[in-house]
Design a protein around this motif. Structure first.
Motif, PDB file in Angstrom:
ATOM      1  N   PRO A 177      23.087 -25.525  22.583  1.00  0.00           N
ATOM      2  CA  PRO A 177      23.535 -26.749  21.892  1.00  0.00           C
ATOM      3  C   PRO A 177      24.447 -27.612  22.766  1.00  0.00           C
ATOM      4  O   PRO A 177      25.287 -27.099  23.509  1.00  0.00           O
ATOM      5  N   GLY A 178      24.244 -28.907  22.681  1.00  0.00           N
ATOM      6  CA  GLY A 178      25.124 -29.849  23.357  1.00  0.00           C
ATOM      7  C   GLY A 178      24.516 -30.469  24.589  1.00  0.00           C
ATOM      8  O   GLY A 178      23.489 -30.034  25.105  1.00  0.00           O
ATOM      9  N   THR A 227      33.328 -24.446  30.704  1.00  0.00           N
ATOM     10  CA  THR A 227      32.709 -23.396  29.898  1.00  0.00           C
ATOM     11  C   THR A 227      31.655 -23.999  28.993  1.00  0.00           C
ATOM     12  O   THR A 227      31.902 -25.022  28.346  1.00  0.00           O
ATOM     13  N   ILE A 228      30.496 -23.374  28.963  1.00  0.00           N
ATOM     14  CA  ILE A 228      29.422 -23.747  28.038  1.00  0.00           C
ATOM     15  C   ILE A 228      29.460 -22.726  26.915  1.00  0.00           C
ATOM     16  O   ILE A 228      29.180 -21.546  27.127  1.00  0.00           O
ATOM     17  N   THR A 229      29.830 -23.179  25.730  1.00  0.00           N
ATOM     18  CA  THR A 229      29.976 -22.284  24.587  1.00  0.00           C
ATOM     19  C   THR A 229      28.618 -22.033  23.945  1.00  0.00           C
ATOM     20  O   THR A 229      27.886 -22.974  23.619  1.00  0.00           O
ATOM     21  N   LEU A 230      28.300 -20.766  23.774  1.00  0.00           N
ATOM     22  CA  LEU A 230      27.028 -20.382  23.151  1.00  0.00           C
ATOM     23  C   LEU A 230      27.269 -19.939  21.719  1.00  0.00           C
ATOM     24  O   LEU A 230      28.293 -19.439  21.365  1.00  0.00           O
ATOM     25  N   PHE A 279      28.916 -19.570  31.226  1.00  0.00           N
ATOM     26  CA  PHE A 279      28.444 -19.347  29.862  1.00  0.00           C
ATOM     27  C   PHE A 279      29.455 -18.467  29.139  1.00  0.00           C
ATOM     28  O   PHE A 279      29.911 -17.461  29.686  1.00  0.00           O
ATOM     29  N   SER A 280      29.798 -18.832  27.893  1.00  0.00           N
ATOM     30  CA  SER A 280      30.804 -18.078  27.143  1.00  0.00           C
ATOM     31  C   SER A 280      30.362 -16.635  26.915  1.00  0.00           C
ATOM     32  O   SER A 280      31.197 -15.753  26.756  1.00  0.00           O
ATOM     33  N   LYS A 281      29.068 -16.410  26.896  1.00  0.00           N
ATOM     34  CA  LYS A 281      28.502 -15.059  26.938  1.00  0.00           C
ATOM     35  C   LYS A 281      27.241 -15.152  27.780  1.00  0.00           C
ATOM     36  O   LYS A 281      26.560 -16.178  27.785  1.00  0.00           O
ATOM     37  N   PRO A 282      26.935 -14.110  28.534  1.00  0.00           N
ATOM     38  CA  PRO A 282      25.764 -14.177  29.430  1.00  0.00           C
ATOM     39  C   PRO A 282      24.471 -14.429  28.658  1.00  0.00           C
ATOM     40  O   PRO A 282      24.329 -14.012  27.502  1.00  0.00           O
TER      41      PRO A 282
END
Length: 163
Positions: A103-104, A160-163, A121-124
């Motif tokens: 998203p985004g 940071t790219i939040t997933l 990535f906030s999580k891999p």
């Protein structure tokens, strides 16, 4: 079939530090500036003097990894990054058929043209394919990236790219 291994070299106090990232099997693009030699392969040649470039607001790069990879980060070294901010979005897939869109819409920031910017990535994510959709810059409708790499350990400016 050509196998690419991306490499980022940093110069610190006259020393060279290499941070190897994951293997990339191939890279394709929806469009590129062939007339000026700004082809997709330039993204992986470890040469900040070359680039991939494409006119228009809706271009994509398709990166195929050698096998499924756990991806923690992506480094984008955007062309003229101190003055032009590239807008993009991301999707990933295990089979090149079913895609998960992150998203985004994201934008590069003003960073050193030679090093790039790390998007963490906030999580891999686990992917065999990654699609980077580009939408031009704040300067014009061209998208241009000098180098692209994944899972870099280099110390760079981050977002940071939040997933």
């Amino acid at each position: 079939m050509k196998l690419y291994k991306t490499l980022l070299t940093l110069a610190l106090l006259g020393l060279s530090i290499n941070a190897y990232s994951i293997d990339i099997k191939r890279i394709d693009a929806s469009n590129y500036d062939q007339k000026n030699g700004h082809v997709p392969a330039n993204l992986l040649d470890n040469n900040n003097s070359t680039r991939w470039a494409a006119a228009g607001k809706n271009n994509w790069l398709l990166i195929e990894f050698n096998h499924e990879e756990k991806i923690d980060n992506m480094v984008i070294n955007a062309f003229k990054s101190k003055e032009r901010f590239l807008s993009f979005s991301l999707s990933y897939s295990l089979d090149n058929k079913t895609w998960i869109t992150i998203p985004g819409q994201f934008q590069t920031a003003s960073v050193d043209d030679k090093l790039g910017e790390k998007f963490i990535f906030s999580k891999p994510i686990t992917a065999k394919y990654l699609r980077l959709n580009t939408f031009g810059t704040n300067y014009n409708n061209w998208s241009a990236i000098n180098e692209l790499s994944f899972n870099s350990s280099a110390q760079l400016p981050t977002q940071t790219i939040t997933l």
